[in-house]
Write a protein that holds these residues in place. Structure first.
Motif, mmCIF file in Angstrom:
data_model
loop_
_atom_site.group_PDB
_atom_site.id
_atom_site.type_symbol
_atom_site.label_atom_id
_atom_site.label_comp_id
_atom_site.label_asym_id
_atom_site.label_seq_id
_atom_site.Cartn_x
_atom_site.Cartn_y
_atom_site.Cartn_z
ATOM 1 N N ARG A 9 0.834 -1.209 0.000
ATOM 2 C CA ARG A 9 0.000 0.000 0.000
ATOM 3 C C ARG A 9 0.865 1.254 0.000
ATOM 4 O O ARG A 9 0.599 2.199 -0.732
ATOM 5 C CB ARG A 9 -0.929 -0.011 1.202
ATOM 6 C CG ARG A 9 -1.801 1.234 1.249
ATOM 7 C CD ARG A 9 -2.854 1.133 2.290
ATOM 8 N NE ARG A 9 -3.857 0.220 1.772
ATOM 9 C CZ ARG A 9 -4.844 -0.269 2.486
ATOM 10 N NH1 ARG A 9 -4.968 0.058 3.749
ATOM 11 N NH2 ARG A 9 -5.721 -1.070 1.954
ATOM 12 N N LEU A 12 2.312 1.766 -3.470
ATOM 13 C CA LEU A 12 1.316 2.244 -4.423
ATOM 14 C C LEU A 12 1.006 3.719 -4.225
ATOM 15 O O LEU A 12 0.797 4.451 -5.178
ATOM 16 C CB LEU A 12 0.029 1.426 -4.308
ATOM 17 C CG LEU A 12 0.106 -0.001 -4.845
ATOM 18 C CD1 LEU A 12 -1.189 -0.736 -4.530
ATOM 19 C CD2 LEU A 12 0.358 -0.001 -6.325
ATOM 20 N N SER A 19 -1.892 4.656 -10.098
ATOM 21 C CA SER A 19 -3.175 4.323 -10.704
ATOM 22 C C SER A 19 -3.020 3.180 -11.705
ATOM 23 O O SER A 19 -3.889 2.311 -11.799
ATOM 24 C CB SER A 19 -3.807 5.533 -11.379
ATOM 25 O OG SER A 19 -2.993 6.011 -12.415
ATOM 26 N N ARG A 22 -2.745 -0.002 -9.668
ATOM 27 C CA ARG A 22 -4.053 -0.360 -9.136
ATOM 28 C C ARG A 22 -4.921 -0.995 -10.207
ATOM 29 O O ARG A 22 -5.621 -1.967 -9.957
ATOM 30 C CB ARG A 22 -4.752 0.871 -8.567
ATOM 31 C CG ARG A 22 -4.358 1.186 -7.164
ATOM 32 C CD ARG A 22 -5.270 2.262 -6.587
ATOM 33 N NE ARG A 22 -4.464 3.085 -5.723
ATOM 34 C CZ ARG A 22 -4.006 4.289 -6.021
ATOM 35 N NH1 ARG A 22 -4.324 4.873 -7.142
ATOM 36 N NH2 ARG A 22 -3.255 4.932 -5.170
#
Length: 54
Positions: A9, A12, A19, A22
């Motif tokens: 996390r 990211l 994005s 993800r």
């Protein structure tokens, strides 16, 4: 939450391509769930099959 999940996390959120990552992870998870459901049902989504079990 596990350390690995928190590390992912954090990566990211810091990444410029967050994005994109993800989207890739979401696509892979969705496709894996589709394949699992197809295997359990005996046919693909919307596919007619005499072997279909649902």
């Amino acid at each position: 939450m596990t350390d690995e999940t928190m590390a992912l996390r954090g990566l990211l959120e810091k990444s410029a391509e967050a994005s994109f990552l993800r989207e890739m992870i979401g696509f892979a998870a969705h496709r894996l769930m589709e394949l699992d459901a197809e295997g359990a049902c005996g046919a693909g989504h919307g596919e007619r099959s005499a072997d279909r079990v649902n």
